[in-house]
Design a protein around this motif. Sequence first.
Motif, PDB file in Angstrom:
ATOM      1  N   ASN A 159       0.824  -1.214   0.000  1.00  0.00           N
ATOM      2  CA  ASN A 159       0.000   0.000   0.000  1.00  0.00           C
ATOM      3  C   ASN A 159       0.857   1.262   0.000  1.00  0.00           C
ATOM      4  O   ASN A 159       0.546   2.238  -0.695  1.00  0.00           O
ATOM      5  N   LYS A 160       1.917   1.266   0.789  1.00  0.00           N
ATOM      6  CA  LYS A 160       2.804   2.433   0.833  1.00  0.00           C
ATOM      7  C   LYS A 160       3.471   2.658  -0.520  1.00  0.00           C
ATOM      8  O   LYS A 160       3.555   3.781  -1.020  1.00  0.00           O
ATOM      9  N   PHE A 161       3.940   1.570  -1.126  1.00  0.00           N
ATOM     10  CA  PHE A 161       4.598   1.679  -2.419  1.00  0.00           C
ATOM     11  C   PHE A 161       3.612   2.136  -3.488  1.00  0.00           C
ATOM     12  O   PHE A 161       3.924   3.018  -4.309  1.00  0.00           O
ATOM     13  N   PHE A 162       2.423   1.565  -3.469  1.00  0.00           N
ATOM     14  CA  PHE A 162       1.386   1.937  -4.428  1.00  0.00           C
ATOM     15  C   PHE A 162       1.053   3.426  -4.336  1.00  0.00           C
ATOM     16  O   PHE A 162       0.920   4.115  -5.351  1.00  0.00           O
ATOM     17  N   ASN A 163       0.923   3.945  -3.117  1.00  0.00           N
ATOM     18  CA  ASN A 163       0.607   5.365  -2.940  1.00  0.00           C
ATOM     19  C   ASN A 163       1.706   6.259  -3.505  1.00  0.00           C
ATOM     20  O   ASN A 163       1.430   7.323  -4.077  1.00  0.00           O
ATOM     21  N   LEU A 164       2.955   5.844  -3.365  1.00  0.00           N
ATOM     22  CA  LEU A 164       4.066   6.618  -3.931  1.00  0.00           C
ATOM     23  C   LEU A 164       4.007   6.604  -5.459  1.00  0.00           C
ATOM     24  O   LEU A 164       4.308   7.614  -6.108  1.00  0.00           O
ATOM     25  N   LEU A 165       3.611   5.466  -6.028  1.00  0.00           N
ATOM     26  CA  LEU A 165       3.462   5.386  -7.484  1.00  0.00           C
ATOM     27  C   LEU A 165       2.367   6.332  -7.975  1.00  0.00           C
ATOM     28  O   LEU A 165       2.542   7.042  -8.967  1.00  0.00           O
ATOM     29  N   ILE A 166       1.235   6.330  -7.289  1.00  0.00           N
ATOM     30  CA  ILE A 166       0.108   7.167  -7.702  1.00  0.00           C
ATOM     31  C   ILE A 166       0.464   8.644  -7.584  1.00  0.00           C
ATOM     32  O   ILE A 166       0.042   9.472  -8.399  1.00  0.00           O
ATOM     33  N   LYS A 167       1.246   8.981  -6.577  1.00  0.00           N
ATOM     34  CA  LYS A 167       1.688  10.369  -6.417  1.00  0.00           C
ATOM     35  C   LYS A 167       2.750  10.747  -7.454  1.00  0.00           C
ATOM     36  O   LYS A 167       3.056  11.929  -7.635  1.00  0.00           O
ATOM     37  N   GLY A 168       3.329   9.742  -8.113  1.00  0.00           N
ATOM     38  CA  GLY A 168       4.374   9.994  -9.105  1.00  0.00           C
ATOM     39  C   GLY A 168       5.690  10.388  -8.476  1.00  0.00           C
ATOM     40  O   GLY A 168       6.522  11.047  -9.102  1.00  0.00           O
ATOM     41  N   ASN A 169       5.913   9.964  -7.234  1.00  0.00           N
ATOM     42  CA  ASN A 169       7.107  10.359  -6.500  1.00  0.00           C
ATOM     43  C   ASN A 169       8.208   9.330  -6.721  1.00  0.00           C
ATOM     44  O   ASN A 169       8.364   8.366  -5.967  1.00  0.00           O
ATOM     45  N   SER A 170       9.015   9.551  -7.735  1.00  0.00           N
ATOM     46  CA  SER A 170      10.046   8.591  -8.131  1.00  0.00           C
ATOM     47  C   SER A 170      11.133   8.439  -7.074  1.00  0.00           C
ATOM     48  O   SER A 170      11.529   7.325  -6.724  1.00  0.00           O
ATOM     49  N   ALA A 171      11.616   9.568  -6.546  1.00  0.00           N
ATOM     50  CA  ALA A 171      12.715   9.522  -5.573  1.00  0.00           C
ATOM     51  C   ALA A 171      12.295   8.790  -4.298  1.00  0.00           C
ATOM     52  O   ALA A 171      13.035   7.947  -3.775  1.00  0.00           O
TER      53      ALA A 171
END
Length: 373
Positions: A159-171
């Motif tokens: 879930n944490k990783f998925f949320n970062l993907l949706i936010k487009g936060n690559s770093a």
Amino acid sequence: MKNIYSVPRGEVVSYASAAEYEKNIPTMTESVNSIMTKINSTENLIGDNPLSVMHDNHIHHSKFMANIFKLNDYELLNNTLKWVLNSYVSRGFKSKYFQIELDTWISVIRDTLEPNYSSGIIKIYQWMKSALENIERENKNLINEIPYPFDSDWENVKNKFFNLLIKGNSAEALSFSKSIVHDRESLENFYSKVITYSMYEVGLLWEKGLISVAQEHLATSIVMRIISYLYMNFILIESSKGKAIITASANEFHEIGARIISDQLELDGWNVLYLGANIPNEELIKIIKEENPDFIGISVAMAFNINKVKELVAQIRSDSTLNYMKILVGGHAFTFGGDSKEKIGADKISFSIDETINTARLWWDDKSESKFK
């Protein structure tokens, strides 16, 4: 009472009819585009979408139907219809667009193909029309959630990783990945339990129209960068098994699944040649002959590319010098169901990473045992 929604039974489109349909795709698609563009100008069937989205749908439709007719796989057709209707309605297409579109295809097919070719094809289109209302009702009552089969700790990581993907936060996504992956076991878990299911959910959001194409592409790009980083830093396994070639089918541009399988096989001790996506069949067969792999794995994400794989497998099978080689296929296209290894001609159709790895191990064990007999 006859169930008009049941999958067509006993209907077989001849190969000659399928080939005639495929040969006339450019002409028929142009006609469908012209007719539907005129209708849309007065009825606004596609909402705020540009005409290019409708036109792309028509070409994808025709390629997919050519596959269906060649395979006579109506379970695949049934399941894909549900996905298509859900996806396009979520993006602003009106439900009546599909009825009008199918009527248009029927008219164009009737005008383009000779009756001995068109009759069986039109029966399938008429079944599709009769099924649409039922599919729409079913989709409205469907809870589109992807069940997560692993424990809650890994689900939290996903879930944490998925949320970062949706936010487009690559770093941050890369930094988070590095905090999770420390060794071979954690890398295997991260691929199968985090990346794979995160991308399933990205696809579901796109299907529902909750994220844009750009967001979906950005998530894919971030995942590919992370996979490349993890590969360079963690996959240093000495080969202890045979050689495998992993690729995506011709005309296929989705390669995350193929890349994950490639890395997982390397972790398992295979010498893997990862070729990426959209390799022409002739070039691929040339590489196979040069490298003599124990097996080839072919990934297919889009259902309209299934017949490309069938054609590739047929080319490989027709060459007696390649009889030794096992063929495995898999990918999102097969999650719609219906296809069997007999129709594709492969030794195995795999539906998960674990199934692919286990199949490869069994093949290697069988080969190793045969050397000592």
